[in-house]
Design an enzyme around this catalytic site. Structure first.
Site, PDB file in Angstrom:
ATOM      1  N   SER A 202       0.842  -1.197   0.000  1.00  0.00           N
ATOM      2  CA  SER A 202       0.000   0.000   0.000  1.00  0.00           C
ATOM      3  C   SER A 202       0.872   1.240   0.000  1.00  0.00           C
ATOM      4  CB  SER A 202      -0.905   0.020   1.232  1.00  0.00           C
ATOM      5  OG  SER A 202      -0.152   0.287   2.406  1.00  0.00           O
ATOM      6  N   ASP A 203       0.344   2.323  -0.562  1.00  0.00           N
ATOM      7  CA  ASP A 203       0.936   3.615  -0.256  1.00  0.00           C
ATOM      8  C   ASP A 203       0.743   3.832   1.236  1.00  0.00           C
ATOM      9  OD1 ASP A 203       2.113   6.100  -0.426  1.00  0.00           O
ATOM     10  OD2 ASP A 203       0.898   6.770  -2.115  1.00  0.00           O
ATOM     11  N   TRP A 204       1.485   4.753   1.793  1.00  0.00           N
ATOM     12  CA  TRP A 204       1.520   4.911   3.249  1.00  0.00           C
ATOM     13  C   TRP A 204       0.161   5.413   3.758  1.00  0.00           C
ATOM     14  CZ3 TRP A 204       5.257   2.556   1.468  1.00  0.00           C
ATOM     15  CH2 TRP A 204       6.402   2.222   2.181  1.00  0.00           C
ATOM     16  N   GLY A 205      -0.610   4.483   4.352  1.00  0.00           N
ATOM     17  CA  GLY A 205      -1.929   4.818   4.866  1.00  0.00           C
ATOM     18  C   GLY A 205      -3.058   4.543   3.899  1.00  0.00           C
TER      19      GLY A 205
END
EC number: 3.2.1.-
Length: 755
Positions: free
Chosen positions: A231-234
């Site tokens: 995932s992208d961060w968050g």
């Protein structure tokens, strides 16, 4: 994959498998200490290593990072049109990762520059998916050739910063397949990035991290992706849904591994799916093991700086050169008196803002380079690098400096406060105080060269009359000062070509009708008509077209020919000659222009290019192969790529609007056809190989007088038009009961022929 070093997923407990699907902290994978599986570090790119000094504690600090080579961001490097050079940049980035024990560098980003106002345009490659994929693949292949992983991002349709964490990008299947996915697809199939990072946004209602169609059906099953998806961060909002969709790794950790354990126990996650996702993480660690086991390695700082230097040279695009104002003569005995105006010359903006912010190993400004080379120039900053009002004292000093010069080099552009990750721009214009200063300087000195610093295009037309020369230097990384001096003083000829059209007005861009969206969604209403595909198809004037770039040399492209190599493939050949006395490079660009098509297609599309370095007077032959995809469009009817039979124009030139020659090939196409039914039109029956035979039989019956009403329809041009567009199950509206009989006859005969 390297030989297996760490245990297989079969050797892990349920809890250990679950733990592998989330990070250990913000910058590390989660290891399994009891099984000897390490938690390697992963951290930001994409144009160099950004390893936070606080990364060992897992904290996020965007401002303090270890020194690393800052290469030109994609905004500049994309203008090089040189995949071999980009590969060298990737190799250098990997060597720095090995020194710093980084297993995966997060990049490159290949999202399309849908709109030039996009705040992250500096980090992306192009408005064209072919160019983006065929350039950025060099980063992936270069980095991974050294045993370090990349993370191709942001998958997919992250084309704006406004509401990027949740906005729903509503995109047709055709636009996705032709514009927003091909760069990812090419790199996956060509270089197999070890990881892919999903985007924050939703696509047609589904968050990318939870999108099974995107992460599994397309990426893995269709394209054959072998790596892991993070995932992208968050960006992971539901770990169970994401893991089921095909997301291997949540970053950063939410410390909810128990959710995966519970879901696996109660059947919401199939054991085989958890095993696949966890095994992918073990495979990643095995791939990185060899490089991460190298101790004491130190990269060559000067050698990497030279790679950055060469990359910066080829990133520079010469937009205007009236009266051959460039290059300047650096010989003190013959040199003209030079004024350098603009704070960017002293304090260069060499990279974009946000998560990719690098601490360079060294930094060379344009003024530094002049001093090192003994070139005299008078300097005046002229303005401050912020969005504050003009400083009248600085302006006055700059105008006085310009008055006494033979030539003025004005360094203008966008300060970091004007564009960055996290927000989109609201104008194409540079700060008003810079434009006003340019007008004042031009009023006192007619010999002005503007050197631009910007991460995405800026408006040029409103002020271009005040400059004889314009260099678009984008963001050039740490060696930009050296590169600019090389080009300005003629040590090398500029060879950059625009990877992004420069419009006359932002409202000319077709995406502005739906930019940046409303009420949580954005409609990609322009479909496949992005950038030059729109401008060129609809005859829209632009300031500078896609692929444009001047040189100090002159070139001729001749002997253009195209030969069919298969039912839906061809090869193009041409001869390129340097017709000047200056050694330089030219980029040969090949565009495919379809003939009559069943769908609305752009006037032409880039489908091949090659950069040719030629000594003065030298000629070289070039060959560019065009595969099926060069001629195909995504058919929503077939849910597949489709090459229609017919003529295709092959355009060979040096920009999308500077075509040297056009040749034609005739292709058989892929032969695809939809099964005919009662809902197929009479015209569709006529166009189908089997259907045409049946239509001919019906026409013969009509001609024999057994279907008199049909004969009247076939002989009447207006009625024939209605007939051709009518599903055959509606023939009864024109022919009554006889129409039903004809339709039944056609369907029955088709069933026999199509067996």
């Amino acid at each position: 994959m390297s030989e297996s070093t760490y245990p297989s997923v079969k050797d892990l407990t349920l809890e250990e498998k679950a733990s592998l699907t989330s990070g250990g902290d913000s910058w590390h994978l989660q290891g399994v200490e009891s099984k000897g599986i390490p938690g390697y570090m992963i951290t930001d790119g994409p144009h160099g290593l950004r390893k936070s000094l606080a990364s060992s504690t897992g904290e996020t600090d965007l401002d303090n990072s270890v020194p690393a080579t800052c290469f030109p961001p994609a905004a500049g490097l994309s203008s090089s049109w040189n995949p071999e050079l980009i590969h060298k940049v990737g190799e250098a980035m990997a060597e720095e990762c090995i020194q710093e024990k980084v297993a995966v560098i997060l990049g490159p980003g290949v999202n399309i520059k849908r709109n030039p106002l996009g705040g992250r345009c500096f980090e992306y490659w192009s408005e064209d998916p072919y160019l983006a994929g065929h350039e950025a693949v060099g980063i992936v292949a270069g980095v991974q050739s050294k045993g370090v992983g990349t993370s191709l991002k942001h998958f997919a349709a992250n084309n704006q910063e406004t509401d990027r964490l949740r906005v729903d990008a509503r995109i047709s299947q055709r636009a996705l397949r032709e514009i927003y996915l091909p760069a990812f697809e090419h790199i996956v199939k060509t270089a197999q990035p070890w990881t892919i990072m999903c985007s924050y946004n939703r696509i047609n209602g589904v968050h990318s991290a939870q999108n099974h169609w995107l992460l599994t059906d397309v990426l893995r099953d269709e394209w054959g992706f072998e790596g892991i998806v993070m995932s992208d961060w968050g960006a992971d909002h539901d770990r169970v849904a994401s893991l089921n969709a095909g997301l291997n790794l949540e970053m950063p950790p939410s410390y909810t591994d128990d959710q995966i354990v519970y879901a696996a126990r109660d059947g919401r996650i199939a054991p085989a799916q958890l095993d696949r996702m966890a095994q992918g993480m073990i495979d990643l660690i095995n791939k990185a093991h060899a490089a991460m086991s190298i101790d004491g390695y130190r990269f060559d700082v000067d050698a990497h700086d030279e790679v950055a230097h060469q990359a910066a040279i080829e990133s520079i695009v010469l937009l205007k050169n009236d009266d051959a104002i460039l290059p300047l003569n650096a010989d003190p005995a013959a040199a003209r008196k030079i004024a350098v105006i603009g704070e960017f010359a002293r304090t260069p903006r060499y990279q974009g803002g946000g998560s990719s912010h690098i601490t360079p190993t060294k930094m060379t400004s344009f003024l530094d380079t002049l001093a090192e080379r003994g070139i005299k120039a008078d300097f005046a900053p002229g303005f401050t690098l912020d969005l504050e009002p003009a400083d009248l004292a600085l302006e006055s000093e700059a105008v006085e400096t310009a008055k006494n010069a033979d030539v003025v080099l004005m360094f203008l552009g966008l300060p970091e406060a004007a564009e960055s990750e996290g927000f989109d721009r609201d104008t194409l214009d540079m700060p008003a105080k810079q434009i006003a200063l340019l007008e004042q300087v031009a009023a006192t000195n007619q010999n002005v060269v503007v050197v631009l610093s910007n991460g995405s295009v800026v408006s040029v037309a409103p002020w271009a009359k005040n400059a004889k020369g314009i260099l678009e230097s984008w963001l050039l990384g740490q060696a930009g000062g050296l590169a600019l001096a090389d080009v300005i003083f003629g040590q090398v000829s500029p060879s950059g070509k625009l990877a992004q059209s420069i419009p006359l007005d932002i409202n000319d861009d077709p995406s502005m009708l739906n930019w940046p969206g409303e009420e949580g969604h954005v409609d990609y209403g322009e479909g496949v008509f992005v950038g030059y595909r729109y401008y060129d198809t609809y005859g829209k004037s632009v300031d500078y077209p896609f692929g444009y770039g001047l040189s100090y040399a002159t070139f001729e492209i001749a002997d253009v020919a195209a030969a069919k190599t298969g039912a839906s493939t061809a090869t193009v050949t041409a001869t390129v000659t340097n017709t000047s006395d200056v050694d330089a490079a030219e980029t040969v660009q090949v565009y495919v222009a379809p003939g009559k098509a069943d769908v609305a297609r752009p006037k032409h599309e880039l489908k091949g290019f090659t950069k040719v370095f030629l000594k003065a007077g030298e000629s070289k032959s070039v060959t560019i192969d065009l595969d099926e995809r060069a001629f195909a469009y995504w058919s929503e009817k077939y849910n597949d790529w489709h090459v229609e039979s017919g003529e295709y124009a092959i355009e060979v030139g040096v920009s999308s609007r500077d075509i040297a020659d056009t040749v034609v090939v005739t292709l058989e196409g892929d032969g695809k056809s939809q099964p005919l039914t009662e809902w197929s039109t009479y015209g569709e029956w006529e166009a189908d190989p089997f259907g045409a035979k049946i239509v001919a039989a019906v026409a013969a019956v009509a001609a024999a007088g057994e279907a008199g009403e049909l004969t009247k329809l076939l002989d009447n041009a207006m009625m024939r038009m209605f007939l051709n567009s009518m599903p055959i199950n509606s023939l009864s509206t024109l022919l009554g009961e006889g129409g039903k009989k004809i339709a039944k006859f056609m369907v029955d005969e088709y069933a026999k022929l199509a067996k």
